[in-house]
Design an enzyme around this catalytic site. Structure first.
Site, PDB file in Angstrom:
ATOM      1  N   ARG A  23       9.991  16.711  24.638  1.00  0.00           N
ATOM      2  CA  ARG A  23       9.094  17.208  23.598  1.00  0.00           C
ATOM      3  C   ARG A  23       8.104  16.152  23.139  1.00  0.00           C
ATOM      4  O   ARG A  23       7.040  16.462  22.633  1.00  0.00           O
ATOM      5  CB  ARG A  23       9.893  17.686  22.383  1.00  0.00           C
ATOM      6  N   GLN A  47       0.344   3.784  -3.473  1.00  0.00           N
ATOM      7  CA  GLN A  47      -0.888   4.415  -3.005  1.00  0.00           C
ATOM      8  C   GLN A  47      -0.888   4.357  -1.486  1.00  0.00           C
ATOM      9  O   GLN A  47      -0.373   3.392  -0.898  1.00  0.00           O
ATOM     10  CB  GLN A  47      -2.100   3.665  -3.565  1.00  0.00           C
ATOM     11  N   ASN A  49      -3.635   4.785   1.769  1.00  0.00           N
ATOM     12  CA  ASN A  49      -5.031   4.901   2.186  1.00  0.00           C
ATOM     13  C   ASN A  49      -5.112   5.028   3.696  1.00  0.00           C
ATOM     14  O   ASN A  49      -4.227   4.540   4.416  1.00  0.00           O
ATOM     15  CB  ASN A  49      -5.832   3.655   1.789  1.00  0.00           C
ATOM     16  N   ARG A  59     -12.982  -5.046   9.878  1.00  0.00           N
ATOM     17  CA  ARG A  59     -12.761  -4.867   8.439  1.00  0.00           C
ATOM     18  C   ARG A  59     -11.875  -6.002   7.936  1.00  0.00           C
ATOM     19  O   ARG A  59     -10.819  -6.257   8.469  1.00  0.00           O
ATOM     20  CB  ARG A  59     -12.089  -3.523   8.160  1.00  0.00           C
ATOM     21  N   HIS A  62      -9.310  -9.068   3.482  1.00  0.00           N
ATOM     22  CA  HIS A  62      -9.193  -8.536   2.123  1.00  0.00           C
ATOM     23  C   HIS A  62      -7.833  -8.873   1.516  1.00  0.00           C
ATOM     24  O   HIS A  62      -6.829  -8.926   2.217  1.00  0.00           O
ATOM     25  CB  HIS A  62      -9.356  -7.006   2.130  1.00  0.00           C
ATOM     26  N   LYS A  72       1.049  -4.760   1.421  1.00  0.00           N
ATOM     27  CA  LYS A  72       0.572  -3.671   2.274  1.00  0.00           C
ATOM     28  C   LYS A  72       1.517  -3.488   3.449  1.00  0.00           C
ATOM     29  O   LYS A  72       2.059  -4.463   3.982  1.00  0.00           O
ATOM     30  CB  LYS A  72      -0.804  -3.991   2.859  1.00  0.00           C
ATOM     31  N   HIS A 119      -5.743  -9.677   4.810  1.00  0.00           N
ATOM     32  CA  HIS A 119      -5.575  -8.784   5.953  1.00  0.00           C
ATOM     33  C   HIS A 119      -6.930  -8.334   6.483  1.00  0.00           C
ATOM     34  O   HIS A 119      -7.870  -8.117   5.724  1.00  0.00           O
ATOM     35  CB  HIS A 119      -4.762  -7.551   5.544  1.00  0.00           C
ATOM     36  N   TYR A 132      -2.612   2.532   5.341  1.00  0.00           N
ATOM     37  CA  TYR A 132      -2.158   1.437   4.487  1.00  0.00           C
ATOM     38  C   TYR A 132      -1.246   2.026   3.415  1.00  0.00           C
ATOM     39  O   TYR A 132      -1.704   2.836   2.612  1.00  0.00           O
ATOM     40  CB  TYR A 132      -3.323   0.780   3.741  1.00  0.00           C
ATOM     41  N   ASP A 169     -18.505  -7.104   3.663  1.00  0.00           N
ATOM     42  CA  ASP A 169     -17.831  -8.095   4.487  1.00  0.00           C
ATOM     43  C   ASP A 169     -18.808  -9.109   5.066  1.00  0.00           C
ATOM     44  O   ASP A 169     -18.493 -10.298   5.180  1.00  0.00           O
ATOM     45  CB  ASP A 169     -17.031  -7.424   5.607  1.00  0.00           C
TER      46      ASP A 169
END
Length: 189
Positions: A23, A47, A49, A59, A62, A72, A119, A132, A169
């Protein structure tokens, strides 16, 4: 699930045990009891994201000031990316050093990024989707952005053409400038 600590203390790559049959595949992506066992403290999601990016999108780097602090748990749920964690904790024995891993949807591997560690990532495929899971909610004015191309960090992003980056950035200050501004948290054993 298997936790392997990276070169940056307190950061882990987590590899799930997969059950594969005709499967498809099943695996546990996250278990808070396992996190508590390995980390020695609870990781409570506050949270979640997602970001979706074209190939060669960069990216980061941060982080979040402390308070509020933010850990995170990063997973690539579609596509492939090269992930970086950078130790931003002033006084840490690995301050300014990084660890890198390839995360992809097929393996289910994830990275845990503790408070005070930066990160970032570069996508290796089109339509890469990153999830995240965060230990705190967004608080305006607490974001720390560091130039991902800072020559003092010398992160080996591995791109062959100029990556796509946000204006934020592209204009981010260097690690030295952020440190001199007093925005980084202190290392605690």
């Amino acid at each position: 699930m298997h936790f392997a600590e990276l070169e940056v203390p307190g950061t882990y790559v987590i590899t799930p045990d997969q059950i594969v049959d005709d499967r498809g595949t099943f695996y546990e992506s996250m278990r808070t009891d396992e996190f508590e066992r390995v980390l020695g403290h609870a990781f409570e999601p506050r949270q979640i994201n997602y970001s979706v990016s074209r190939r060669n999108t960069l990216r980061g780097i941060h982080s979040v000031t402390n308070p509020p602090g933010q850990a995170k748990y990063v997973t690539c749920v579609r596509g492939t990316l090269r992930d970086f964690v950078v130790d931003l904790r002033v006084g840490s024995p690995t301050f300014g050093r990084y660890a890198s891993n390839v995360l992809d949807a097929e393996s289910g591997r994830s990275v845990y990024v503790p408070e005070g560690v930066g990160h970032g990532f570069i996508t290796l495929t089109d339509d890469a989707c990153i999830c995240y899971v965060l230990s705190s909610t967004f608080v305006p004015g607490t974001q720390i952005d560091i130039d991902p191309l800072d020559p003092d960090l010398a992160l080996p992003w591995g791109y062959t053409e100029q990556p796509l980056m946000s204006p934020k950035d592209e204009k981010a200050p260097s690690l030295k400038e952020v440190m001199e501004a007093g925005l980084l948290m202190r290392w605690e054993d």
